[in-house]
Write an enzyme that holds these catalytic residues in place. Structure first.
Site, PDB file in Angstrom:
ATOM      1  N   PRO A 145       4.087   9.361  30.583  1.00 29.47           N
ATOM      2  CA  PRO A 145       3.171  10.426  30.182  1.00 29.47           C
ATOM      3  C   PRO A 145       3.733  11.183  28.987  1.00 29.47           C
ATOM      4  O   PRO A 145       4.909  11.541  28.973  1.00 29.47           O
ATOM      5  CB  PRO A 145       3.101  11.327  31.421  1.00 29.47           C
ATOM      6  CG  PRO A 145       4.327  11.021  32.198  1.00 29.47           C
ATOM      7  CD  PRO A 145       4.702   9.612  31.894  1.00 29.47           C
ATOM      8  N   MET A 146       2.895  11.390  27.980  1.00 25.94           N
ATOM      9  CA  MET A 146       3.305  12.155  26.795  1.00 25.94           C
ATOM     10  C   MET A 146       2.210  13.161  26.463  1.00 25.94           C
ATOM     11  O   MET A 146       1.032  12.787  26.351  1.00 25.94           O
ATOM     12  CB  MET A 146       3.568  11.218  25.611  1.00 25.94           C
ATOM     13  CG  MET A 146       4.810  10.355  25.773  1.00 25.94           C
ATOM     14  SD  MET A 146       5.076   9.229  24.370  1.00 25.94           S
ATOM     15  CE  MET A 146       3.913   7.916  24.783  1.00 25.94           C
ATOM     16  N   ALA A 147       2.614  14.415  26.326  1.00 30.03           N
ATOM     17  CA  ALA A 147       1.660  15.499  26.073  1.00 30.03           C
ATOM     18  C   ALA A 147       0.874  15.238  24.801  1.00 30.03           C
ATOM     19  O   ALA A 147       1.447  14.927  23.755  1.00 30.03           O
ATOM     20  CB  ALA A 147       2.397  16.829  25.971  1.00 30.03           C
TER      21      ALA A 147
ATOM     22  N   GLN B 179       0.760  12.247  36.635  1.00 32.83           N
ATOM     23  CA  GLN B 179       2.051  12.928  36.759  1.00 32.83           C
ATOM     24  C   GLN B 179       1.843  14.410  37.014  1.00 32.83           C
ATOM     25  O   GLN B 179       1.100  15.078  36.296  1.00 32.83           O
ATOM     26  CB  GLN B 179       2.915  12.754  35.510  1.00 32.83           C
ATOM     27  CG  GLN B 179       4.336  13.276  35.783  1.00 32.83           C
ATOM     28  CD  GLN B 179       5.255  13.214  34.577  1.00 32.83           C
ATOM     29  OE1 GLN B 179       5.093  13.955  33.636  1.00 32.83           O
ATOM     30  NE2 GLN B 179       6.238  12.324  34.621  1.00 32.83           N
TER      31      GLN B 179
ATOM     32  N   ASP C 109      14.936   4.862  24.715  1.00 29.19           N
ATOM     33  CA  ASP C 109      15.267   3.984  23.593  1.00 29.19           C
ATOM     34  C   ASP C 109      14.717   2.568  23.747  1.00 29.19           C
ATOM     35  O   ASP C 109      15.357   1.592  23.337  1.00 29.19           O
ATOM     36  CB  ASP C 109      16.791   3.936  23.361  1.00 29.19           C
ATOM     37  CG  ASP C 109      17.343   5.263  22.875  1.00 29.19           C
ATOM     38  OD1 ASP C 109      16.535   6.177  22.616  1.00 29.19           O
ATOM     39  OD2 ASP C 109      18.572   5.394  22.766  1.00 29.19           O
TER      40      ASP C 109
ATOM     41  N   GLY D  15       8.089   5.290  26.305  1.00 29.73           N
ATOM     42  CA  GLY D  15       7.483   6.499  25.772  1.00 29.73           C
ATOM     43  C   GLY D  15       7.264   6.388  24.274  1.00 29.73           C
ATOM     44  O   GLY D  15       6.334   5.738  23.803  1.00 29.73           O
TER      45      GLY D  15
ATOM     46  N   HIS E 154      15.262   8.984  32.799  1.00 29.73           N
ATOM     47  CA  HIS E 154      15.390   9.071  31.346  1.00 29.73           C
ATOM     48  C   HIS E 154      16.873   9.321  31.094  1.00 29.73           C
ATOM     49  O   HIS E 154      17.402  10.374  31.452  1.00 29.73           O
ATOM     50  CB  HIS E 154      14.538  10.202  30.777  1.00 29.73           C
ATOM     51  CG  HIS E 154      14.609  10.284  29.276  1.00 29.73           C
ATOM     52  ND1 HIS E 154      13.735  11.016  28.524  1.00 29.73           N
ATOM     53  CD2 HIS E 154      15.458   9.716  28.378  1.00 29.73           C
ATOM     54  CE1 HIS E 154      14.040  10.912  27.241  1.00 29.73           C
ATOM     55  NE2 HIS E 154      15.098  10.117  27.144  1.00 29.73           N
TER      56      HIS E 154
ATOM     57  N   CYS F 123      11.489  17.459  31.976  1.00 28.28           N
ATOM     58  CA  CYS F 123      11.144  18.182  30.751  1.00 28.28           C
ATOM     59  C   CYS F 123      12.317  19.043  30.271  1.00 28.28           C
ATOM     60  O   CYS F 123      12.827  19.879  31.018  1.00 28.28           O
ATOM     61  CB  CYS F 123       9.911  19.053  30.995  1.00 28.28           C
ATOM     62  SG  CYS F 123       9.395  19.955  29.518  1.00 28.28           S
TER      63      CYS F 123
ATOM     64  N   ASN G   7      14.413   4.464  31.483  1.00 30.03           N
ATOM     65  CA  ASN G   7      13.650   5.049  30.382  1.00 30.03           C
ATOM     66  C   ASN G   7      14.632   5.532  29.317  1.00 30.03           C
ATOM     67  O   ASN G   7      15.666   6.103  29.635  1.00 30.03           O
ATOM     68  CB  ASN G   7      12.808   6.211  30.926  1.00 30.03           C
ATOM     69  CG  ASN G   7      12.036   6.979  29.870  1.00 30.03           C
ATOM     70  OD1 ASN G   7      11.936   8.194  29.933  1.00 30.03           O
ATOM     71  ND2 ASN G   7      11.487   6.294  28.881  1.00 30.03           N
TER      72      ASN G   7
END
Length: 378
Positions: free
Chosen positions: A22-24, A78, A215, A237, A181, A109, A213
Site C-alpha cells: 500500500p502506498m498513499a 491495510q 529495494d 513498493g 520492511h 510508517c 520488503n
C-alpha cells in the site's frame, strides 16, 4: 533455478508470491487494476492505508477510499491503528459489511507526524500494546474467516530493534503472515534495506509465512531476496512506480519463464493512457487526470523526452490533451538501461521523533494520546 516460493494466506493461494505494498496516493483501485493486468490475478494488491478510527467514525473520505474493482479478489485492505478497541471495531465493520477479504496491519510508517504520537513504526516497541492490537484484529476477523497479516520495520533505530519480538508476537496472536520492511524508522526510505534481517526473522518465525520488503526494483531483485533470505514472498513498493509492468516481469521470473521485453516509449505511452482512463473512471476526469500528473516523471524516467513536453505532461488537464501529448513522444525510443533503479521518495535518515518517555517502558500498554488519527491514506 530454485523453486519459486509457495505462499498461502488464510484460504488464499498467492501465486506468484508477490504483494503490491500500500502506498498513499498511489495504490487506489485504478493503479491496482493496472498492476493486476500485467501480473497475476492471484497475487495480492493492497489498497491505500485506511485508518481504523476513521472507519469507526465512518469518515466520508475514508469510506470512499474503500473501493475495490469488480472481480478484484482477494480484496486486500491495510488498516492503521494504535487502540485495540478501535481496531477491533474497525475490523468488525470491514468484515461484517463484507468490505475486504484480507486485512493487513501497518506498523511501519516512519513519518514524524505519526511516530511523535507513538504510532506507526514506533508502536511495536510497546510489546504488550502491540500484542493487544494484533489480538483484537485477529479475533474480530475470525468469525468471517478473514486472514489478518502484519507489516513492520526492523525497529525505531539501530539501538531499538523490534522486529523479532514483533514477528513472534504477531504469529502467536494468530496473524497469518508477517512482512518486514528491512529498514529502521530512522532510515525512512534512505540507504539500503538490510535483507539479513529478513533472513533472521524467517529463522525466528517458523509457523507463519515471512515476507520481505525493501529495494525490489527488478524481478532479479525479488529472486535474489528469496534466495538470500529464504522468505516466503516479496512485497513491492516504490519499484513499481511508473512501472506497473514489473508485475509481469515478476510473474515470469517466479515461474521460470523468459522475461517480457522492456517496453519502448510507445508502449509506455499506451500504458499511461490506460492509467489516465482508469483514474478518470474512478475519480472523474478532472481529478483523475490531475492525479496522474505525479506519475509522469516515474513513467518517463530515462526516456528522451524534451523539457517542454515533460512540462506539458506534468500539467495535463484532460484525457484529450493527454492523448495529444502522448502522441508527440518518440514511440520507437528504447527502454533506458537505468530504468530499474531506485525511484520514488528516498530522503535522508533522521532521528525518530517519539513521545516523551516513550522508550522508558516497553511493557507499558497505555494507548498513546492523539495517535489514533482520522486521516486515511498515510
Amino acid at each position: 533455478m530454485d523453486p519459486a516460493p509457495s505462499l498461502k494466506i488464510g484460504p488464499y493461494a498467492v501465486d506468484p508470491a508477490v504483494v503490491l505494498a500500500p502506498m498513499a496516493g498511489i495504490t487506489n483501485v485504478a493503479f491496482r487494476q493496472l498492476c493486476r493486468e500485467f501480473g497475476s490475478a492471484d497475487s495480492l494488491y493492497v489498497c491505500e492505508m485506511i485508518t481504523a478510527r476513521a472507519v469507526v467514525e465512518r469518515d466520508a473520505k475514508t469510506m470512499e477510499m474503500i473501493t475495490f474493482g469488480e472481480g478484484e479478489r482477494p480484496r486486500s485492505m491495510q488498516l492503521y491503528g494504535v487502540d485495540p478497541k478501535s481496531m477491533a471495531e474497525a475490523v468488525r465493520i470491514v468484515v461484517g459489511e463484507d468490505r475486504a477479504d484480507h486485512v493487513d496491519m501497518n506498523f511501519g510508517c516512519p513519518v514524524p507526524k505519526v511516530t511523535r504520537k507513538g504510532g506507526g513504526a514506533a508502536l511495536p516497541y510497546k510489546r504488550r500494546l502491540f500484542r493487544q492490537i494484533v489480538r483484537a484484529a485477529v479475533r474480530a476477523a475470525e468469525p468471517a474467516g478473514v486472514p489478518v497479516t502484519v507489516k513492520f520495520r526492523i525497529g525505531i533505530d539501530d539501538e531499538h530493534l523490534t522486529y523479532l519480538d514483533a514477528g513472534r508476537i504477531a504469529a502467536d496472536e494468530g496473524a497469518q503472515a508477517v512482512a518486514l520492511h528491512a529498514r529502521t524508522a530512522a532510515q525512512r526510505y534512505s540507504g539500503e534495506a538490510d535483507w539479513t534481517a529478513i533472513a533472521r526473522l524467517k529463522e525466528a518465525v517458523t509457523n507463519v509465512p515471512v515476507l520481505g520488503n525493501g529495494d525490489i526494483f527488478s524481478a532479479q531483485d525479488a529472486l535474489d531476496m528469496v534466495a538470500k533470505t529464504g522468505c516466503d514472498g516479496v512485497v513491492v513498493g516504490r519499484g513499481c512506480l511508473g512501472r506497473p509492468w514489473l508485475f509481469g516481469e515478476l510473474q515470469a521470473a517466479f515461474r521460470g519463464q523468459p522475461p517480457p521485453p522492456p517496453p519502448k516509449l510507445g508502449k509506455v505511452a499506451e500504458i499511461l493512457g490506460r492509467h489516465g482512463a482508469l483514474l478518470a473512471d474512478h475519480l472523474g476526469e478532472e481529478k483523475g487526470v490531475r492525479d496522474l500528473r505525479k506519475h509522469m516523471a516515474w513513467y518517463l524516467k530515462g526516456f528522451p523526452v524534451g523539457s517542454e513536453l515533460r512540462r506539458s505532461l506534468a500539467m495535463v488537464g484532460t484525457l484529450a490533451e493527454l492523448d495529444d501529448l502522448l502522441g508527440r513522444l518518440d514511440h520507437d525510443a528504447e527502454s533506458p538501461v537505468d530504468a530499474e533503479g531506485p525511484r520514488g521518495r528516498q530522503g535522508s535518515p533522521a532521528k525518530v521523533v517519539l513521545p516523551e518517555g516513550w522508550l522508558d517502558d516497553p511493557e507499558d500498554d497505555t494507548v498513546p494520546l492523539g495517535a489514533d488519527v482520522m486521516h486515511s491514506g498515510g
